[in-house]
Scaffold this motif. Structure first.
Motif, PDB file in Angstrom:
ATOM      1  N   ALA A 125       0.822  -1.206   0.000  1.00 40.20           N
ATOM      2  CA  ALA A 125       0.000   0.000   0.000  1.00 40.20           C
ATOM      3  C   ALA A 125       0.861   1.263   0.000  1.00 40.20           C
ATOM      4  CB  ALA A 125      -0.929   0.000   1.208  1.00 40.20           C
ATOM      5  N   GLU A 126       1.830   1.313   0.880  1.00 35.33           N
ATOM      6  CA  GLU A 126       2.647   2.522   0.998  1.00 35.33           C
ATOM      7  C   GLU A 126       3.488   2.760  -0.256  1.00 35.33           C
ATOM      8  OE1 GLU A 126       4.817   2.257   4.646  1.00 35.33           O
ATOM      9  OE2 GLU A 126       3.073   2.798   5.858  1.00 35.33           O
ATOM     10  N   GLU A 127       3.936   1.668  -0.879  1.00 33.05           N
ATOM     11  CA  GLU A 127       4.719   1.816  -2.113  1.00 33.05           C
ATOM     12  C   GLU A 127       3.842   2.327  -3.246  1.00 33.05           C
ATOM     13  OE1 GLU A 127       6.817  -1.169  -5.244  1.00 33.05           O
ATOM     14  OE2 GLU A 127       7.283  -1.497  -3.124  1.00 33.05           O
ATOM     15  N   GLU A 128       2.663   1.723  -3.415  1.00 25.83           N
ATOM     16  CA  GLU A 128       1.778   2.114  -4.512  1.00 25.83           C
ATOM     17  C   GLU A 128       1.214   3.521  -4.317  1.00 25.83           C
ATOM     18  OE1 GLU A 128       1.335   0.553  -7.325  1.00 25.83           O
ATOM     19  OE2 GLU A 128       2.668  -1.060  -6.678  1.00 25.83           O
ATOM     20  N   LEU A 129       1.064   3.933  -3.075  1.00 28.66           N
ATOM     21  CA  LEU A 129       0.552   5.275  -2.796  1.00 28.66           C
ATOM     22  C   LEU A 129       1.648   6.338  -2.834  1.00 28.66           C
ATOM     23  CD1 LEU A 129      -1.868   4.397   0.159  1.00 28.66           C
ATOM     24  CD2 LEU A 129      -2.532   5.129  -2.151  1.00 28.66           C
ATOM     25  N   GLY A 130       2.881   5.903  -3.055  1.00 30.40           N
ATOM     26  CA  GLY A 130       3.987   6.852  -3.123  1.00 30.40           C
ATOM     27  C   GLY A 130       4.467   7.325  -1.771  1.00 30.40           C
ATOM     28  N   MET A 131       4.087   6.626  -0.707  1.00 28.87           N
ATOM     29  CA  MET A 131       4.501   7.029   0.630  1.00 28.87           C
ATOM     30  C   MET A 131       5.948   6.626   0.906  1.00 28.87           C
ATOM     31  SD  MET A 131       0.950   5.891   2.539  1.00 28.87           S
ATOM     32  CE  MET A 131       1.438   6.356   4.183  1.00 28.87           C
ATOM     33  N   VAL A 132       6.401   5.571   0.268  1.00 32.74           N
ATOM     34  CA  VAL A 132       7.791   5.111   0.380  1.00 32.74           C
ATOM     35  C   VAL A 132       8.260   4.720  -1.023  1.00 32.74           C
ATOM     36  CG1 VAL A 132       7.563   4.289   2.754  1.00 32.74           C
ATOM     37  CG2 VAL A 132       7.072   2.740   0.865  1.00 32.74           C
ATOM     38  N   PRO A 133       9.553   4.799  -1.306  1.00 34.82           N
ATOM     39  CA  PRO A 133      10.046   4.412  -2.632  1.00 34.82           C
ATOM     40  C   PRO A 133      10.040   2.891  -2.791  1.00 34.82           C
ATOM     41  CG  PRO A 133      11.882   5.000  -1.212  1.00 34.82           C
ATOM     42  CD  PRO A 133      10.633   5.347  -0.452  1.00 34.82           C
ATOM     43  N   ALA A 134       9.919   2.437  -4.029  1.00 33.17           N
ATOM     44  CA  ALA A 134       9.994   1.007  -4.308  1.00 33.17           C
ATOM     45  C   ALA A 134      11.401   0.516  -3.991  1.00 33.17           C
ATOM     46  CB  ALA A 134       9.661   0.738  -5.773  1.00 33.17           C
ATOM     47  N   PRO A 135      11.541  -0.670  -3.368  1.00 33.20           N
ATOM     48  CA  PRO A 135      12.880  -1.170  -3.050  1.00 33.20           C
ATOM     49  C   PRO A 135      13.691  -1.422  -4.313  1.00 33.20           C
ATOM     50  CG  PRO A 135      11.230  -2.887  -2.717  1.00 33.20           C
ATOM     51  CD  PRO A 135      10.487  -1.608  -2.956  1.00 33.20           C
ATOM     52  N   GLN A 136      14.990  -1.197  -4.221  1.00 28.47           N
ATOM     53  CA  GLN A 136      15.864  -1.397  -5.379  1.00 28.47           C
ATOM     54  C   GLN A 136      16.428  -2.812  -5.376  1.00 28.47           C
ATOM     55  OE1 GLN A 136      19.208   1.267  -5.605  1.00 28.47           O
ATOM     56  NE2 GLN A 136      19.642   0.753  -7.736  1.00 28.47           N
ATOM     57  N   ILE A 137      16.423  -3.441  -6.556  1.00 23.23           N
ATOM     58  CA  ILE A 137      17.005  -4.769  -6.722  1.00 23.23           C
ATOM     59  C   ILE A 137      18.326  -4.590  -7.451  1.00 23.23           C
ATOM     60  CG2 ILE A 137      16.717  -7.050  -7.739  1.00 23.23           C
ATOM     61  CD1 ILE A 137      14.819  -6.386  -5.403  1.00 23.23           C
ATOM     62  N   THR A 138      19.422  -5.023  -6.828  1.00 24.94           N
ATOM     63  CA  THR A 138      20.755  -4.749  -7.374  1.00 24.94           C
ATOM     64  C   THR A 138      21.497  -6.004  -7.811  1.00 24.94           C
ATOM     65  OG1 THR A 138      21.687  -4.809  -5.133  1.00 24.94           O
ATOM     66  CG2 THR A 138      20.991  -2.660  -5.979  1.00 24.94           C
ATOM     67  N   SER A 139      20.872  -7.181  -7.673  1.00 31.49           N
ATOM     68  CA  SER A 139      21.563  -8.406  -8.080  1.00 31.49           C
ATOM     69  C   SER A 139      20.553  -9.428  -8.583  1.00 31.49           C
ATOM     70  CB  SER A 139      22.364  -8.993  -6.908  1.00 31.49           C
ATOM     71  OG  SER A 139      21.487  -9.353  -5.843  1.00 31.49           O
ATOM     72  N   PHE A 140      21.011 -10.281  -9.477  1.00 30.70           N
ATOM     73  CA  PHE A 140      20.185 -11.372  -9.999  1.00 30.70           C
ATOM     74  C   PHE A 140      20.255 -12.531  -9.017  1.00 30.70           C
ATOM     75  CE2 PHE A 140      19.691 -15.347 -12.329  1.00 30.70           C
ATOM     76  CZ  PHE A 140      18.502 -15.127 -13.009  1.00 30.70           C
ATOM     77  N   ARG A 141      19.099 -13.076  -8.664  1.00 34.65           N
ATOM     78  CA  ARG A 141      19.067 -14.183  -7.703  1.00 34.65           C
ATOM     79  C   ARG A 141      18.569 -15.447  -8.393  1.00 34.65           C
ATOM     80  NH1 ARG A 141      15.633 -13.622  -2.193  1.00 34.65           N
ATOM     81  NH2 ARG A 141      13.854 -14.060  -3.554  1.00 34.65           N
ATOM     82  N   PHE A 142      19.388 -16.476  -8.373  1.00 31.19           N
ATOM     83  CA  PHE A 142      18.996 -17.750  -8.981  1.00 31.19           C
ATOM     84  C   PHE A 142      18.165 -18.552  -7.994  1.00 31.19           C
ATOM     85  CE2 PHE A 142      19.668 -22.305  -9.619  1.00 31.19           C
ATOM     86  CZ  PHE A 142      19.236 -22.441 -10.930  1.00 31.19           C
ATOM     87  N   ASN A 143      17.063 -19.119  -8.481  1.00 31.38           N
ATOM     88  CA  ASN A 143      16.210 -19.970  -7.649  1.00 31.38           C
ATOM     89  C   ASN A 143      16.182 -21.364  -8.253  1.00 31.38           C
ATOM     90  OD1 ASN A 143      13.626 -21.286  -6.704  1.00 31.38           O
ATOM     91  ND2 ASN A 143      13.523 -19.398  -5.529  1.00 31.38           N
ATOM     92  N   PRO A 144      16.372 -22.405  -7.441  1.00 33.42           N
ATOM     93  CA  PRO A 144      16.382 -23.775  -7.974  1.00 33.42           C
ATOM     94  C   PRO A 144      15.137 -24.151  -8.776  1.00 33.42           C
ATOM     95  CG  PRO A 144      17.190 -23.760  -5.722  1.00 33.42           C
ATOM     96  CD  PRO A 144      16.678 -22.372  -6.006  1.00 33.42           C
ATOM     97  N   ARG A 145      14.010 -23.471  -8.508  1.00 36.29           N
ATOM     98  CA  ARG A 145      12.797 -23.783  -9.254  1.00 36.29           C
ATOM     99  C   ARG A 145      12.935 -23.456 -10.742  1.00 36.29           C
ATOM    100  NH1 ARG A 145       8.338 -20.836  -5.729  1.00 36.29           N
ATOM    101  NH2 ARG A 145      10.045 -19.341  -5.694  1.00 36.29           N
ATOM    102  N   MET A 146      13.888 -22.575 -11.057  1.00 34.41           N
ATOM    103  CA  MET A 146      14.131 -22.270 -12.467  1.00 34.41           C
ATOM    104  C   MET A 146      14.632 -23.499 -13.210  1.00 34.41           C
ATOM    105  SD  MET A 146      15.967 -18.527 -12.082  1.00 34.41           S
ATOM    106  CE  MET A 146      15.286 -17.264 -11.004  1.00 34.41           C
ATOM    107  N   LEU A 147      15.277 -24.421 -12.469  1.00 36.85           N
ATOM    108  CA  LEU A 147      15.793 -25.627 -13.099  1.00 36.85           C
ATOM    109  C   LEU A 147      14.674 -26.502 -13.644  1.00 36.85           C
ATOM    110  CD1 LEU A 147      18.645 -26.672 -10.636  1.00 36.85           C
ATOM    111  CD2 LEU A 147      18.900 -25.769 -12.949  1.00 36.85           C
ATOM    112  N   HIS A 148      13.513 -26.481 -12.987  1.00 37.57           N
ATOM    113  CA  HIS A 148      12.394 -27.302 -13.445  1.00 37.57           C
ATOM    114  C   HIS A 148      11.995 -26.905 -14.862  1.00 37.57           C
ATOM    115  CE1 HIS A 148      11.213 -27.710  -8.912  1.00 37.57           C
ATOM    116  NE2 HIS A 148      12.296 -28.376  -9.223  1.00 37.57           N
ATOM    117  N   THR A 149      11.867 -25.592 -15.073  1.00 36.86           N
ATOM    118  CA  THR A 149      11.523 -25.109 -16.405  1.00 36.86           C
ATOM    119  C   THR A 149      12.649 -25.384 -17.387  1.00 36.86           C
ATOM    120  OG1 THR A 149      10.176 -23.358 -15.420  1.00 36.86           O
ATOM    121  CG2 THR A 149      10.767 -23.096 -17.732  1.00 36.86           C
ATOM    122  N   ALA A 150      13.895 -25.235 -16.921  1.00 36.46           N
ATOM    123  CA  ALA A 150      15.045 -25.488 -17.797  1.00 36.46           C
ATOM    124  C   ALA A 150      15.060 -26.932 -18.278  1.00 36.46           C
ATOM    125  CB  ALA A 150      16.342 -25.157 -17.063  1.00 36.46           C
ATOM    126  N   VAL A 151      14.717 -27.872 -17.405  1.00 39.64           N
ATOM    127  CA  VAL A 151      14.672 -29.293 -17.781  1.00 39.64           C
ATOM    128  C   VAL A 151      13.583 -29.537 -18.819  1.00 39.64           C
ATOM    129  CG1 VAL A 151      14.140 -31.615 -16.943  1.00 39.64           C
ATOM    130  CG2 VAL A 151      15.680 -30.129 -15.641  1.00 39.64           C
TER     131      VAL A 151
END
Length: 220
Positions: free
Chosen positions: A90-116
Motif C-alpha cells: 500500500a505505501e509503495e503504490e501510494l507513493g509514501m515510500v520508494p519502491a525497493p531497489q534490486i541490485t543483483s540477480f538471484r537464482f532460484n532452484p525452481r528455475m531448473l524445473h523449467t530449464a529441464v
C-alpha cells in the motif's frame, strides 16, 4: 462450527494496530479503494477473511470499509506477515515510500524445473532422424516420442513458449524499471525470463517482497 482463530484475537489486534495510524490510513486508501481525503482510520474487527476499518474524511464524515484477505488467512500466525506485506504494498503504490531497489540477480532452484522441460522440448524437436548422418542411439527416445505424439503438438508447444515467455518478459522489464535494477541486472532478468518464463519474475517479486519486509523491520 470451528471458531475463527483470528477473530478470537480481534480485540487485541485492533488495540495493537491503533498504534499504527498511518498504516491504517494506507489500508483504507489502497486496499479499501477509498479515493476521498482520509485523515484518520481505525481497525474495528479482523478475522481470517478480512478486516473492518472505520475512517474519517476531511469533511468530518465517518465511514466504514471492509478489506478482504486474498487468500484468506489460514491461522493467527499469518496475521503479522500478511499485514506487513499489505502495508508495504500500500505505501509503495501510494507513493509514501520508494519502491525497493534490486541490485543483483538471484537464482532460484525452481528455475531448473523449467530449464529441464525446455531442454526436453529442444531435444525432442531437433533430434536427428535415423536417416541423418548425425544420428546416434542417444536420439532414439526423441524419435520414438515424435512418432507417438500428434504432429501439431511440438509446434503448439513452441508457440506457447514463445508467446508466454515473450509476454512475461515485458512484465519483467516493468519490474526492472520500477525497482531500478540497472542495465546488467535488468538484462539478466529479462533474458532469463525469455528462456525460463514465470519462475524468474515470480522469484524477483519474492525478492522485492523480502526487501520490503526488511525495510519495515529496520524502521521499527
Amino acid at each position: 462450527m470451528t471458531a475463527d482463530p483470528v477473530a478470537e484475537k480481534s480485540g487485541f489486534l485492533c488495540m495493537y494496530m491503533s498504534n499504527h495510524p498511518d498504516t491504517l490510513v494506507s489500508y483504507v486508501r489502497y486496499w479499501g479503494k477509498v479515493t476521498e481525503h482520509v485523515v484518520s482510520a481505525k481497525m474495528t474487527a479482523i478475522d481470517t477473511k478480512g478486516m473492518n476499518l472505520t475512517y474519517q474524511t476531511k469533511g468530518g464524515a465517518t465511514k466504514e470499509v471492509r478489506v478482504a484477505f486474498d487468500p484468506p488467512l489460514s491461522g493467527y500466525e499469518e496475521v503479522k506477515p500478511r499485514l506487513m506485506s499489505m502495508k508495504a504494498d500500500a505505501e509503495e503504490e501510494l507513493g509514501m515510500v520508494p519502491a525497493p531497489q534490486i541490485t543483483s540477480f538471484r537464482f532460484n532452484p525452481r528455475m531448473l524445473h523449467t530449464a529441464v522441460l525446455l531442454a526436453a522440448l529442444i531435444y525432442t524437436t531437433y533430434a536427428p532422424s535415423p536417416d541423418s548422418p548425425y544420428y546416434s542411439p542417444f536420439y532414439a527416445p526423441a524419435n520414438t516420442l515424435r512418432t507417438i505424439i500428434p504432429s501439431w503438438m511440438l509446434t503448439f508447444s513452441w508457440s506457447l513458449v514463445v508467446v508466454l515467455h515473450g509476454l512475461e518478459s515485458f512484465y519483467t522489464l516493468y519490474l526492472c524499471k520500477k525497482h531500478r535494477t540497472g542495465f546488467i541486472v535488468g538484462a539478466q532478468y529479462w533474458l532469463a525470463t525469455l528462456a525460463l518464463g514465470f519462475p524468474v519474475f515470480t522469484d524477483m517479486r519474492r525478492q522485492v517482497q523480502d526487501a520490503r519486509i526488511e525495510s519495515i523491520m529496520k524502521g521499527k
